[in-house]
Design a protein around this motif. Sequence first.
Motif, PDB file in Angstrom:
ATOM      1  N   GLY A  76       0.827  -1.211   0.000  1.00 43.94           N
ATOM      2  CA  GLY A  76       0.000   0.000   0.000  1.00 43.94           C
ATOM      3  C   GLY A  76       0.857   1.255   0.000  1.00 43.94           C
ATOM      4  N   ALA A  77       2.137   1.116   0.363  1.00 43.60           N
ATOM      5  CA  ALA A  77       3.064   2.259   0.311  1.00 43.60           C
ATOM      6  C   ALA A  77       3.405   2.646  -1.127  1.00 43.60           C
ATOM      7  N   LEU A  78       3.291   1.714  -2.055  1.00 39.51           N
ATOM      8  CA  LEU A  78       3.724   2.003  -3.430  1.00 39.51           C
ATOM      9  C   LEU A  78       2.852   3.038  -4.145  1.00 39.51           C
ATOM     10  N   PRO A  79       1.517   2.975  -4.070  1.00 40.58           N
ATOM     11  CA  PRO A  79       0.758   4.067  -4.673  1.00 40.58           C
ATOM     12  C   PRO A  79       1.005   5.413  -3.985  1.00 40.58           C
ATOM     13  N   ILE A  80       1.262   5.379  -2.681  1.00 37.50           N
ATOM     14  CA  ILE A  80       1.594   6.636  -1.990  1.00 37.50           C
ATOM     15  C   ILE A  80       2.878   7.203  -2.580  1.00 37.50           C
ATOM     16  N   ALA A  81       3.864   6.325  -2.782  1.00 36.52           N
ATOM     17  CA  ALA A  81       5.136   6.761  -3.367  1.00 36.52           C
ATOM     18  C   ALA A  81       4.948   7.234  -4.805  1.00 36.52           C
ATOM     19  N   LYS A  82       4.170   6.502  -5.583  1.00 37.53           N
ATOM     20  CA  LYS A  82       3.944   6.890  -6.984  1.00 37.53           C
ATOM     21  C   LYS A  82       3.247   8.239  -7.079  1.00 37.53           C
ATOM     22  N   SER A  83       2.437   8.572  -6.085  1.00 39.55           N
ATOM     23  CA  SER A  83       1.747   9.868  -6.086  1.00 39.55           C
ATOM     24  C   SER A  83       2.737  11.027  -5.921  1.00 39.55           C
ATOM     25  N   GLY A  84       3.960  10.713  -5.458  1.00 37.32           N
ATOM     26  CA  GLY A  84       4.999  11.739  -5.304  1.00 37.32           C
ATOM     27  C   GLY A  84       5.185  12.262  -3.903  1.00 37.32           C
ATOM     28  N   LYS A 122      11.378  10.949   1.666  1.00 39.93           N
ATOM     29  CA  LYS A 122      10.889  10.636   3.015  1.00 39.93           C
ATOM     30  C   LYS A 122      11.201   9.179   3.351  1.00 39.93           C
ATOM     31  N   ASN A 123      11.074   8.853   4.627  1.00 38.40           N
ATOM     32  CA  ASN A 123      11.300   7.490   5.097  1.00 38.40           C
ATOM     33  C   ASN A 123      10.010   6.672   5.000  1.00 38.40           C
ATOM     34  N   ALA A 124      10.147   5.413   4.581  1.00 38.65           N
ATOM     35  CA  ALA A 124       8.988   4.526   4.501  1.00 38.65           C
ATOM     36  C   ALA A 124       9.479   3.093   4.389  1.00 38.65           C
ATOM     37  N   GLN A 157      10.790  -3.303  -2.301  1.00 39.96           N
ATOM     38  CA  GLN A 157      11.585  -2.266  -1.643  1.00 39.96           C
ATOM     39  C   GLN A 157      12.409  -1.488  -2.664  1.00 39.96           C
ATOM     40  N   LYS A 158      12.916  -2.173  -3.701  1.00 40.75           N
ATOM     41  CA  LYS A 158      13.642  -1.472  -4.761  1.00 40.75           C
ATOM     42  C   LYS A 158      12.692  -0.542  -5.515  1.00 40.75           C
ATOM     43  N   GLN A 159      11.490  -1.034  -5.770  1.00 38.67           N
ATOM     44  CA  GLN A 159      10.487  -0.213  -6.454  1.00 38.67           C
ATOM     45  C   GLN A 159      10.185   1.044  -5.635  1.00 38.67           C
ATOM     46  N   LEU A 160      10.062   0.892  -4.321  1.00 41.18           N
ATOM     47  CA  LEU A 160       9.829   2.048  -3.447  1.00 41.18           C
ATOM     48  C   LEU A 160      11.004   3.007  -3.523  1.00 41.18           C
ATOM     49  N   SER A 161      12.210   2.472  -3.496  1.00 40.93           N
ATOM     50  CA  SER A 161      13.414   3.294  -3.600  1.00 40.93           C
ATOM     51  C   SER A 161      13.472   4.036  -4.937  1.00 40.93           C
ATOM     52  N   ASP A 162      13.054   3.379  -6.007  1.00 43.62           N
ATOM     53  CA  ASP A 162      13.056   4.002  -7.337  1.00 43.62           C
ATOM     54  C   ASP A 162      12.112   5.196  -7.417  1.00 43.62           C
ATOM     55  N   PHE A 163      11.138   5.269  -6.511  1.00 46.56           N
ATOM     56  CA  PHE A 163      10.247   6.436  -6.441  1.00 46.56           C
ATOM     57  C   PHE A 163      10.880   7.573  -5.629  1.00 46.56           C
ATOM     58  N   VAL A 182      12.217   7.231  -2.467  1.00 50.01           N
ATOM     59  CA  VAL A 182      11.921   7.070  -1.044  1.00 50.01           C
ATOM     60  C   VAL A 182      13.143   6.495  -0.326  1.00 50.01           C
ATOM     61  N   ASN A 183      13.395   6.970   0.884  1.00 53.99           N
ATOM     62  CA  ASN A 183      14.432   6.412   1.736  1.00 53.99           C
ATOM     63  C   ASN A 183      13.829   5.187   2.425  1.00 53.99           C
ATOM     64  N   VAL A 184      14.138   3.999   1.912  1.00 48.57           N
ATOM     65  CA  VAL A 184      13.535   2.765   2.397  1.00 48.57           C
ATOM     66  C   VAL A 184      14.206   2.326   3.697  1.00 48.57           C
ATOM     67  N   ILE A 185      13.379   2.071   4.704  1.00 42.49           N
ATOM     68  CA  ILE A 185      13.845   1.545   5.984  1.00 42.49           C
ATOM     69  C   ILE A 185      13.477   0.058   6.002  1.00 42.49           C
ATOM     70  N   PRO A 186      14.427  -0.830   5.664  1.00 43.78           N
ATOM     71  CA  PRO A 186      14.102  -2.256   5.575  1.00 43.78           C
ATOM     72  C   PRO A 186      13.966  -2.895   6.959  1.00 43.78           C
ATOM     73  N   ASP A 187      13.146  -3.910   7.034  1.00 48.29           N
ATOM     74  CA  ASP A 187      13.012  -4.742   8.234  1.00 48.29           C
ATOM     75  C   ASP A 187      12.504  -4.007   9.466  1.00 48.29           C
ATOM     76  N   GLN A 188      11.990  -2.806   9.318  1.00 51.39           N
ATOM     77  CA  GLN A 188      11.342  -2.119  10.438  1.00 51.39           C
ATOM     78  C   GLN A 188       9.840  -2.269  10.216  1.00 51.39           C
TER      79      GLN A 188
END
Length: 197
Positions: free
Chosen positions: A111-119, A124-126, A137-143, A145-151
Amino acid sequence: MKKVLLLLANGFEAFEASVFADVIGWNKLEGDLNTELLTTGLHEEIKSTVGFAVKRELLISEINVDEFDALAIPGGFEEKGYYDDAFHEDFLNLINKFHESNKIIASICVGALPIAKSGILKDKNATTYGLGQSTRQKQLSDFGVNVIPDQSMVVDGNIITGYNPSASFEVTFYLLELLTSKDNCSKIKALMGFKNN
């Protein structure tokens, strides 16, 4: 009354959506009685990953963001058409409207991906789904976003993201706490059989 809009895409994850509905519903019945959840999506009936359908209560075009306090977005499965809806212009525009009005936006898993795609998550961290593979997570980073893995849950400003389905209750209880109070949230947790930290 604090109102939460549950934004559903075809192929949504049933468990993630149900946690938002149940926690907000428990509060409406047993907590401070001051929350309500309504559903919306691009179709009259929105199918979950496992096939059952939910009838939306509101058309996206008729939503007045000022009447809501939060937007909730469960993730879903690409194989079931999730991104066809989640990346649709109307879906993304609604996310942006909530953000522009400084409303809480809570998501679980992808659900974070459409938020990221919206800009609105740029710089920001997510977090998002990352078990067994790093594609999402790579897809989120490509938008941007500063990806916080495993949190399990990441909060940046008004945006809450959850790592995977197991984060559903953590995200939703935090949303309830923001909408009501810590004491009220603790009461609902206890009534639902969860231990309070």
